[in-house]
Design an enzyme around this catalytic site. Structure first.
Site, short mmCIF file in Angstrom:
data_model
loop_
_atom_site.label_atom_id
_atom_site.label_comp_id
_atom_site.label_asym_id
_atom_site.label_seq_id
_atom_site.Cartn_x
_atom_site.Cartn_y
_atom_site.Cartn_z
N SER A 246 -6.43 -14.48 -0.15
CA SER A 246 -6.87 -15.62 -0.97
C SER A 246 -8.20 -15.34 -1.65
O SER A 246 -8.99 -14.52 -1.21
CB SER A 246 -7.03 -16.87 -0.10
OG SER A 246 -5.83 -17.14 0.58
N1 SAH Z 1 -4.89 -15.25 5.52
C1 SAH Z 1 -4.52 -14.04 4.79
C2 SAH Z 1 -3.80 -14.35 3.51
C3 SAH Z 1 -2.44 -14.51 3.81
S1 SAH Z 1 -1.19 -14.66 2.60
C4 SAH Z 1 -5.70 -13.16 4.51
O1 SAH Z 1 -6.85 -13.55 4.79
O2 SAH Z 1 -5.48 -12.05 4.02
C5 SAH Z 1 -0.06 -15.53 3.64
C6 SAH Z 1 0.52 -14.74 4.77
O3 SAH Z 1 1.34 -15.63 5.50
C7 SAH Z 1 1.40 -13.59 4.32
O4 SAH Z 1 0.97 -12.41 4.90
C8 SAH Z 1 2.79 -14.01 4.82
O5 SAH Z 1 3.58 -12.92 5.23
C9 SAH Z 1 2.43 -14.90 5.99
N2 SAH Z 1 3.47 -15.85 6.40
C10 SAH Z 1 4.36 -16.53 5.64
N3 SAH Z 1 5.14 -17.29 6.40
C11 SAH Z 1 4.75 -17.11 7.70
C12 SAH Z 1 5.20 -17.61 8.95
N4 SAH Z 1 6.24 -18.46 9.06
N5 SAH Z 1 4.57 -17.19 10.07
C13 SAH Z 1 3.53 -16.32 10.01
N6 SAH Z 1 3.08 -15.80 8.85
C14 SAH Z 1 3.67 -16.19 7.70
#
Ligand code: SAH
Length: 231
Positions: A80
Site C-alpha cells: 500500500s
Molecule cells: N499489508 C501488505 C499489503 C498487502 S496486499 C504489505 O504491507 O505489503 C494484500 C494481501 O492480502 C495480498 O498479499 C493478498 O495475497 C492477501 N490476501 C488476500 N486475501 C487474503 C486472505 N483471505 N487471507 C490472507 N491474505 C489474503
C-alpha cells in the site's frame, strides 16, 4: 590483510551514504506524505521513519520505494501507499503491549510498521510464496515480534486471539465474523469493505462488550480479499 580491509573500507564508503540517503528519503516521505495529510500520532510517525521500505519491494522497484503510491510486489499484489499504512496504523491506536493481527501480509511492510510499536504481531497471508518471502525478510531485518502464517485470513488466527487490534489489508465484501469474534473487548479493527473491482470504503469496527459499532471512513482501493476456494 591490507586488501581485505581496503575492500571493507570501500564497501563502507558506498553503504554509509546510501543508508543516509534512504533515511533522508524516509524522513521526507513522513513529512510530505504522512504528517502533511494529518497523521499526528508520534509513535506511528516514528515507526514510518524507521522501517526500511526499500527492503520490502522487489529490487526493480527499490528506487520508487519512498514515492506516494502503492507498488507491485508480485503475484498480482501490491504494497500500500505509505500514507494508507500510516492512516490504518493510527486508526487502531496501537499500544506497546498490544497483540495485533494483520490479514494480508503481502511484503510484510505493514506488519513491520506495527512491530515498531507493539509487542506481538500475527500476520496471515493466503499466497504461500508471499508468506514465505515476507517471513524470511522480517527475520533478516530483525522483526522478531512478527509471526507469519500461510492461511486464509477469513478465519483470523484463533490460537493467539483475542487481539487488541486487527488490520485487514485486502478488500472484503463483508467483515468476516471470525475476525469480530477474535477482537478483544475494547478492540479496534480497520478493514476495507466493498466490491473488489471498484472503490471500497475503509471501515473502523469497534467492539465494546456485546456491542459492535462500524463507521465508514474514506474511499480506498485495495487488492481483493480472496478465499482458499478461489485459489
Ligand atoms: N499489508 C501488505 C499489503 C498487502 S496486499 C504489505 O504491507 O505489503 C494484500 C494481501 O492480502 C495480498 O498479499 C493478498 O495475497 C492477501 N490476501 C488476500 N486475501 C487474503 C486472505 N483471505 N487471507 C490472507 N491474505 C489474503
Amino acid at each position: 590483510m591490507i586488501r581485505v580491509s581496503l575492500g571493507l573500507i570501500l564497501l563502507l564508503c558506498a553503504l554509509v551514504p546510501a543508508a543516509r540517503a534512504q533515511q533522508e528519503a524516509r524522513d521526507q516521505m513522513v513529512q510530505r506524505q504522512v504528517e502533511r495529510r494529518g497523521i499526528t500520532t508520534e509513535a506511528v510517525l516514528e515507526a514510518m521513519r524507521q522501517v526500511p521500505r526499500h527492503e520490502f519491494v522487489p529490487q526493480s522497484q527499490a528506487s520508487h520505494a519512498y514515492e506516494d503510491r502503492p507498488l507491485p510486489i508480485g503475484y498480482g499484489q501490491t504494497i500500500s501507499q505509505p500514507y494508507i499504512v500510516a492512516y490504518m496504523t493510527e486508526l487502531v491506536q496501537p499500544d506497546p503491549d498490544d497483540r495485533v493481527l494483520e490479514v494480508g501480509t503481502g511484503s510484510g511492510y505493514q506488519a513491520a510498521v506495527l512491530a515498531e510499536i507493539v509487542d506481538q504481531v500475527y500476520t496471515v497471508e493466503i499466497i504461500p510464496e508471499l508468506a514465505a518471502t515476507a517471513a524470511q525478510r522480517l527475520d533478516r531485518l530483525g522483526y522478531d515480534a512478527v509471526t507469519v502464517k500461510h492461511a486464509d485470513g477469513y478465519y483470523g488466527w484463533e490460537e493467539h486471539a483475542p487481539y487488541d487490534a486487527i488490520v485487514v489489508t485486502a478488500a472484503a465484501e463483508h467483515v468476516p465474523p471470525p475476525l469480530i469474534e477474535q477482537l478483544k473487548d475494547g478492540g479496534r479493527m480497520v478493514i476495507p469493505v466493498g466490491s473488489p473491482f471498484y472503490t471500497q470504503t475503509l471501515m473502523l469496527v469497534e467492539k465494546e462488550g456485546d456491542q459492535v459499532t462500524t463507521r465508514s471512513l474514506t474511499p480506498v482501493r485495495f487488492v481483493p480479499f480472496t478465499r482458499s476456494d478461489d485459489q
